[in-house]
Design a protein around this motif. Sequence first.
Motif, short mmCIF file in Angstrom:
data_model
loop_
_atom_site.label_atom_id
_atom_site.label_comp_id
_atom_site.label_asym_id
_atom_site.label_seq_id
_atom_site.Cartn_x
_atom_site.Cartn_y
_atom_site.Cartn_z
N LYS A 78 -18.24 60.44 -99.31
CA LYS A 78 -18.65 59.24 -100.05
C LYS A 78 -19.73 59.59 -101.07
CE LYS A 78 -17.80 55.80 -96.47
NZ LYS A 78 -18.45 55.30 -95.26
N ALA A 79 -20.70 60.38 -100.62
CA ALA A 79 -21.80 60.74 -101.52
C ALA A 79 -21.31 61.63 -102.66
CB ALA A 79 -22.90 61.46 -100.73
N ALA A 80 -20.26 62.40 -102.41
CA ALA A 80 -19.77 63.34 -103.43
C ALA A 80 -18.97 62.62 -104.51
CB ALA A 80 -18.91 64.42 -102.78
N ASP A 81 -18.59 61.40 -104.24
CA ASP A 81 -17.97 60.55 -105.27
C ASP A 81 -16.75 61.23 -105.91
OD1 ASP A 81 -17.74 58.26 -106.76
OD2 ASP A 81 -19.11 58.94 -108.34
N GLY A 82 -15.85 61.70 -105.07
CA GLY A 82 -14.61 62.28 -105.57
C GLY A 82 -14.67 63.77 -105.81
N GLN A 83 -15.87 64.32 -105.81
CA GLN A 83 -15.97 65.78 -105.97
C GLN A 83 -15.86 66.48 -104.60
OE1 GLN A 83 -17.95 67.46 -109.49
NE2 GLN A 83 -19.54 65.95 -109.01
N ASP A 84 -15.91 67.80 -104.62
CA ASP A 84 -15.74 68.58 -103.39
C ASP A 84 -17.03 68.62 -102.57
OD1 ASP A 84 -13.18 69.05 -104.28
OD2 ASP A 84 -13.58 71.11 -104.94
N VAL A 85 -16.85 68.96 -101.30
CA VAL A 85 -17.99 69.11 -100.39
C VAL A 85 -18.10 70.57 -99.99
CG1 VAL A 85 -18.94 68.48 -98.13
CG2 VAL A 85 -17.75 66.75 -99.53
N ARG A 86 -19.30 71.11 -100.11
CA ARG A 86 -19.53 72.49 -99.69
C ARG A 86 -20.16 72.51 -98.30
NH1 ARG A 86 -22.58 74.36 -103.96
NH2 ARG A 86 -24.33 73.43 -102.86
N ILE A 87 -19.64 73.37 -97.43
CA ILE A 87 -20.28 73.62 -96.14
C ILE A 87 -21.21 74.82 -96.35
CG2 ILE A 87 -19.94 74.06 -93.68
CD1 ILE A 87 -18.68 71.44 -94.72
N GLY A 88 -22.50 74.59 -96.19
CA GLY A 88 -23.48 75.60 -96.61
C GLY A 88 -23.87 76.59 -95.53
N GLY A 89 -23.39 76.40 -94.30
CA GLY A 89 -23.80 77.29 -93.21
C GLY A 89 -24.91 76.65 -92.42
N GLY A 90 -25.50 77.41 -91.47
CA GLY A 90 -25.17 78.77 -91.08
C GLY A 90 -23.86 78.92 -90.33
N PRO A 91 -23.71 80.09 -89.68
CA PRO A 91 -22.45 80.46 -89.06
C PRO A 91 -21.94 79.46 -88.02
CG PRO A 91 -24.22 82.00 -88.47
CD PRO A 91 -24.74 81.13 -89.56
N THR A 92 -22.84 78.85 -87.26
CA THR A 92 -22.39 77.92 -86.23
C THR A 92 -21.74 76.70 -86.86
OG1 THR A 92 -24.32 78.64 -84.98
CG2 THR A 92 -23.12 76.75 -84.13
N VAL A 93 -22.35 76.22 -87.95
CA VAL A 93 -21.80 75.05 -88.65
C VAL A 93 -20.47 75.41 -89.32
CG1 VAL A 93 -22.20 73.49 -90.58
CG2 VAL A 93 -24.04 73.96 -88.95
N VAL A 94 -20.39 76.59 -89.92
CA VAL A 94 -19.12 77.02 -90.52
C VAL A 94 -18.02 77.05 -89.46
CG1 VAL A 94 -17.92 79.01 -91.52
CG2 VAL A 94 -20.14 78.29 -92.44
N ARG A 95 -18.32 77.67 -88.33
CA ARG A 95 -17.33 77.73 -87.24
C ARG A 95 -16.90 76.34 -86.80
NH1 ARG A 95 -20.50 81.85 -84.16
NH2 ARG A 95 -21.06 80.09 -82.84
N ASP A 96 -17.88 75.44 -86.65
CA ASP A 96 -17.56 74.08 -86.17
C ASP A 96 -16.60 73.38 -87.14
OD1 ASP A 96 -19.17 74.46 -84.00
OD2 ASP A 96 -20.83 73.24 -84.73
N PHE A 97 -16.84 73.52 -88.43
CA PHE A 97 -15.97 72.84 -89.41
C PHE A 97 -14.60 73.52 -89.50
CE2 PHE A 97 -18.11 69.36 -91.59
CZ PHE A 97 -19.37 69.44 -91.03
N VAL A 98 -14.58 74.83 -89.41
CA VAL A 98 -13.29 75.53 -89.44
C VAL A 98 -12.47 75.17 -88.20
CG1 VAL A 98 -12.15 77.79 -89.38
CG2 VAL A 98 -14.12 77.42 -90.90
N THR A 99 -13.11 75.20 -87.05
CA THR A 99 -12.43 74.88 -85.80
C THR A 99 -11.88 73.45 -85.82
OG1 THR A 99 -13.90 76.38 -84.62
CG2 THR A 99 -12.69 74.80 -83.29
N ALA A 100 -12.62 72.55 -86.46
CA ALA A 100 -12.17 71.15 -86.55
C ALA A 100 -11.06 70.97 -87.58
CB ALA A 100 -13.36 70.25 -86.87
#
Lengths: 215, 215
Positions: free
Chosen positions: A140-162
């Motif tokens: 919603k905040a990105a208003d049609g643009q892309d969202v970057r997952i900035g890390g760290g590794p645990t957060v990256v894994r969580d989003f990839v796994t999901a």
Amino acid sequence: MSQVRIHNFSISLDGFATGEGQAADAPFGHAGERLHEWMFATRFWHEMVGGPGGSAGADNAFAERYGPGIGAEIMGAGKFGPPGWQDDPGYQGAWGPNPPFHTPVFVLTHRPRPSMRMEGGTTFHFLDATPGEALEQARKAADGQDVRIGGGPTVVRDFVTAGLVDCMHVVQVPIVLGRGVRLWDGLESLEESYDIEAVSTPSGVTHLTFTAKNR
Amino acid sequence: MSQVRIHNFSISLDGFATGEGQAADAPFGHAGERLHEWMFATRFWHEMVGGPGGSAGADNAFAERYGPGIGAEIMGAGKFGPPGWQDDPGYQGAWGPNPPFHTPVFVLTHRPRPSMRMEGGTTFHFLDATPGEALEQARKAADGQDVRIGGGPTVVRDFVTAGLVDCMHVVQVPIVLGRGVRLWDGLESLEESYDIEAVSTPSGVTHLTFTAKNR
């Protein structure tokens, strides 16, 4: 549909994205800045810190994909600050008054606090949320643009796994860290969900790109 | 001085050189043969199994370094056969009557047995020895030629940690195995002892070469 992207995510040969012993003066622990030297040499980085020069080759081409088209970032609490930052109500993040994001940034933490508007277009929001919930808000905040997952590794894994990540750019640096937090844990069979390319560059690093299949 | 070399040692992105669940019909466990498909496509491999064809590009150039100049191999018990082979006094290894080594091969095991002369120049010797002791015997048998460390990952790590390896060729395959035996464990700061090069090839793998400094 806007994409969910990961860029310039650097790991050692043995897969560690951060070393052991993270602290205010050592955000990557015993890894120091060795995982990011390839990036510091690029024109992308030189421009970000306001200086001239920097390489304009393959490393830079990958690095420059970081910003364009991004409307929001999601990061983990461990990226926002050193262990214990939640106990300091005035803490404003590891980047000073003008952080390099220039978009809304959603910080995942079990102890949310009021949003903070910084210079240069960055606003930090604090969420106690699942990856899916956080992404909904960031979109919603990105208003049609892309969202970057900035890390760290645990957060990256969580989003990839999901199953939420559309493309991921990982940079493998030729060092063996031995300890820290691994990117790959829990990602068995990732190749079934992503097309993977590898390209080594003259600086010695290998860029790995993961592009989600069937999207 | 003859060199100690490692060739065509294949790992997953997350550093596993073999999967979980090794058995007679699954020498690499749940990894199957996925770590070695890059090699099966090469002319080197086609010639080894007696067929025509195979690629003659970069993957093949690396693969072909396996044999020339090698006078002996050292391997671990886990490469020689599946768990429990020591209980079968007639067991002759995983390769049939004419193994692909064509030199003396020293098998490290805590339960040595008499040497076995096979067809094609391979003789298996069985040693209960440290890496240094085994290398001394292999060097004598190699008669001035180089010694190859044939794996598995535990044996490779032991020889690298002991400072005995002159060059190591690792092939990183774009799959995430998730479990098994890792190459990198215990090798922190390996980059201080080796010059490291990386090159990705059109097959999708990345060849990493480690050349010992100051030798």
